[in-house]
Design a protein around this motif. Structure first.
Motif, short mmCIF file in Angstrom:
data_model
loop_
_atom_site.label_atom_id
_atom_site.label_comp_id
_atom_site.label_asym_id
_atom_site.label_seq_id
_atom_site.Cartn_x
_atom_site.Cartn_y
_atom_site.Cartn_z
N UNK A 195 1.42 -33.00 63.89
CA UNK A 195 2.05 -32.91 65.43
C UNK A 195 3.52 -33.16 64.95
N UNK A 196 3.95 -34.53 64.34
CA UNK A 196 5.27 -34.73 64.26
C UNK A 196 6.17 -33.74 63.53
N UNK A 197 5.51 -33.14 62.68
CA UNK A 197 6.35 -31.93 61.96
C UNK A 197 6.54 -30.78 62.85
N UNK A 198 5.61 -30.46 63.49
CA UNK A 198 5.90 -29.41 64.53
C UNK A 198 6.83 -29.69 65.51
N UNK A 199 6.71 -30.96 66.04
CA UNK A 199 7.80 -31.41 67.18
C UNK A 199 9.07 -31.32 66.73
N UNK A 200 9.51 -31.75 65.36
CA UNK A 200 10.69 -32.07 65.01
C UNK A 200 11.18 -30.43 64.57
N UNK A 201 10.34 -29.65 64.20
CA UNK A 201 10.83 -28.33 63.82
C UNK A 201 11.12 -27.53 65.06
N UNK A 202 10.30 -27.69 66.20
CA UNK A 202 10.92 -27.10 67.33
C UNK A 202 12.04 -27.52 67.91
N UNK A 203 12.18 -28.87 68.16
CA UNK A 203 13.65 -29.58 68.42
C UNK A 203 14.70 -29.18 67.79
N UNK A 204 14.68 -29.00 66.35
CA UNK A 204 15.84 -28.64 65.82
C UNK A 204 16.11 -27.05 66.25
N UNK A 205 15.14 -26.40 66.17
CA UNK A 205 15.02 -24.90 66.53
C UNK A 205 15.86 -24.85 68.03
N UNK A 206 15.26 -25.82 68.95
CA UNK A 206 15.85 -25.82 70.17
C UNK A 206 17.41 -26.14 70.48
N UNK A 207 17.71 -27.06 69.54
CA UNK A 207 19.07 -27.42 69.60
C UNK A 207 19.93 -26.65 68.95
N UNK A 208 19.71 -25.83 67.85
CA UNK A 208 20.66 -25.30 67.06
C UNK A 208 20.32 -23.67 67.29
N UNK A 209 19.36 -23.03 67.58
CA UNK A 209 19.03 -21.59 67.21
C UNK A 209 18.96 -20.75 68.87
N UNK A 210 18.88 -21.20 69.72
CA UNK A 210 18.95 -20.50 70.98
C UNK A 210 19.85 -19.67 71.19
N UNK A 211 19.82 -18.18 70.94
CA UNK A 211 21.02 -17.30 70.93
C UNK A 211 21.66 -17.40 72.29
N UNK A 212 21.91 -17.91 73.23
CA UNK A 212 22.49 -18.17 74.28
C UNK A 212 23.50 -19.37 74.21
N UNK A 213 24.81 -18.89 74.94
CA UNK A 213 25.75 -20.02 74.90
C UNK A 213 25.66 -21.60 75.79
N UNK A 214 24.39 -21.44 76.52
CA UNK A 214 24.30 -22.41 77.62
C UNK A 214 23.52 -23.88 77.05
N UNK A 215 22.56 -23.43 75.76
CA UNK A 215 21.75 -24.30 75.62
C UNK A 215 21.80 -25.04 73.96
N UNK A 216 21.39 -26.19 73.96
CA UNK A 216 21.29 -26.79 72.65
C UNK A 216 23.00 -27.22 72.26
N UNK A 217 23.31 -27.55 71.09
CA UNK A 217 24.57 -28.05 70.95
C UNK A 217 25.70 -26.99 71.44
N UNK A 218 25.42 -25.76 71.22
CA UNK A 218 26.39 -24.71 71.91
C UNK A 218 26.52 -24.91 73.36
N UNK A 219 25.44 -25.40 73.76
CA UNK A 219 25.60 -25.72 75.25
C UNK A 219 26.57 -26.82 75.87
N UNK A 220 26.36 -27.95 74.93
CA UNK A 220 27.52 -28.97 75.13
C UNK A 220 29.05 -28.37 74.92
N UNK A 221 29.12 -27.52 74.03
CA UNK A 221 30.64 -27.08 73.77
C UNK A 221 30.83 -26.16 75.16
#
Lengths: 341, 132
Positions: A195-221
């Protein structure tokens, strides 16, 4: 199963104050069934860390910013990853919703409830906005009143049935519709590793890979760029309100931008011990530093709000600070996604 | 954030008793839960939000007394609702609620409709009709 339930009827619900309502409910309610899980661990496995800025979703005319995933997601993910079976219902009428709550409470099961903060009389008045995604636990009744373990409160409390029904069936977005949820099957043995591995993988993906400008680190910018132009775009008065809302969303009730970062850092620290990966400890320390950067941003934003000096220089500086947060988080999550777990 | 840096900026909004929990690091760098009575920037933002609300309430009150808008608009501000939220509480379209904010239209509202507004605002029909 029946035997176990009888024993639990005698067991008083053990309330522990937590930083965030949803991860707190998970931690408190799962512990009741013997599944020991800390709040940061629940937050991490549920991949709760996030960022989103939604200029078109306005509450009282002010754009929304979120520092966590959508309500309910953490609970769903944790339950799925740990193999806990959850019963979850919404209702068409308050009567049905309260009846069902009574029925489940009579079985001695504590129940998680989705509620509006506005109708919870035990909250300090200053906190009572129409925020519909608060989570709390009802664990029994005392006469007509419900015994409540609200995870962000220090102590357990009580609530009258009328207020509870109002809170559970508040209107607006998102309408809780009396949502209640409780574990029906909790595994005796749980391993946190996968579960930890899965959680980390998902968090990284949510923060880096959502292809919309409003979300994740892109959203901060995205927010940073808009923040820079607040004074000229919406005027000084509104700019201060917008900024105030960013701070409130960031800091309210112990969680927020920095709070969630610290909680995720606490998770990485715990995960490092479980998975025996020192890299995670190092990343935890790094994320603690990023949380401090967020705090620094909030501190300076607070000063701008206080002085109401809406000059472009201060907004420019705040924008730069947000860019800094984005840069640091991007580096962190890229490193985290490359750790061999 | 280090344990000792957890802010303790109390203000009266917390009523001196509401404490929040934070995760912070101890001297060994281990995360521990720590409670806080508040933090200056959050207090400022919260106070500002309430000042804004109070201002809007006062403005609405003055406009009701001047006969420009109906008490519906005042109580909407007072209960921190917005038009979509109030509309869903009384089961009407937004444009209908907006119409009810006209004093002339408000005067002609049925008792049932007034009762619905009063319930949404958690007041009596009497209070709804006569604002102080």
């Amino acid at each position: 199963m029946d035997e176990v339930l009888e024993v639990m009827n005698d067991t008083h619900f053990h309330h522990v104050q937590t930083a965030h309502c949803e991860s707190g409910v998970i931690s408190n309610i799962f512990r009741h069934y013997g599944l020991q899980i800390s709040e940061p661990m629940a937050f991490g496995i549920g991949a709760g860390i996030f960022f989103g800025h939604l200029p078109f979703v306005k509450v009282n005319g002010v754009p929304g910013t979120t520092y966590r995933v959508v309500p309910g997601a953490i609970f769903k993910r944790v339950a799925k990853r740990l193999g806990v079976k959850i019963a979850s219902q919404t209702f068409s009428s308050p009567e049905k919703g309260m009846q069902e709550l009574d029925r489940v409470l009579e079985q001695g099961r504590p129940v998680g409830l989705l509620s509006s903060v506005y109708y919870l009389p035990y909250f300090p008045p200053a906190y009572r906005f129409h925020f519909n995604a608060h989570n709390l636990v009802a664990y029994g009744k005392e006469g007509d009143n419900y015994l409540i373990s609200d995870p962000i409160m220090e102590q357990v409390t009580e609530i009258d049935p009328k207020s509870l029904a109002e809170a559970r069936f508040a209107k607006g977005f998102p309408a809780p519709k009396g949502k209640m949820y409780y574990p029906v099957e909790v595994p005796k043995q749980v391993s946190f590793e996968q579960p930890i591995r899965d959680g980390i993988k998902q968090a990284c993906s949510d923060m880096l890979n959502i292809p919309l400008p409003m979300f994740g680190v892109k959203g901060m910018r995205f927010l940073a760029k808009r923040l820079r132009h607040y004074p000229e775009k919406v005027g000084d008065r509104k700019a201060v309100l917008y900024l105030g809302n960013i701070i409130r969303m960031q800091e309210e009730i112990g969680t927020g931008g920095a709070g969630f970062r610290f909680m995720y850092a606490a998770f990485l620290q715990e995960a490092a011990g479980i998975l025996k990966r020192d890299e995670l400890s190092a990343l935890s320390a790094e994320l603690t530093g990023i949380g401090d950067t967020w705090r620094n941003f909030a501190f300076n934003a607070g000063r701008v709000c206080k002085s109401r000096s809406a000059n472009n220089v201060s907004y420019g500086e705040l924008s730069d600070m947000l860019m800094q947060c984005a840069a640091e988080e991007e580096v962190l999550f890229r490193k985290l996604s490359k750790v061999k777990l | 954030m280090k344990k000792d840096d957890v802010p303790q900026d109390g203000n009266n909004m917390h009523e001196g008793q509401f404490k929040q929990l934070f995760y912070a690091t101890d001297n060994a760098g281990q995360y521990v839960p720590v409670t806080s009575v508040g933090w200056e920037p959050e207090n400022v933002a919260m106070q500002q939000a309430w000042e804004e609300i109070n201002e809007r309430v006062e403005k609405a009150r003055a406009r009701v007394l001047a006969g420009e808008i109906s008490p519906v608009a005042y109580y909407m501000e007072k209960t921190i609702m917005d038009l979509p939220l109030l509309a869903s509480y009384v089961g009407k379209f937004q444009w209908q609620v907006k119409r009810h904010m006209k004093p002339a239209v408000f005067k002609g509202l049925s008792d049932i409709m007034l009762q619905r507004y009063a319930a949404a605002f958690k007041i009596t029909v009497q209070e709804l009709k006569n604002i102080k």
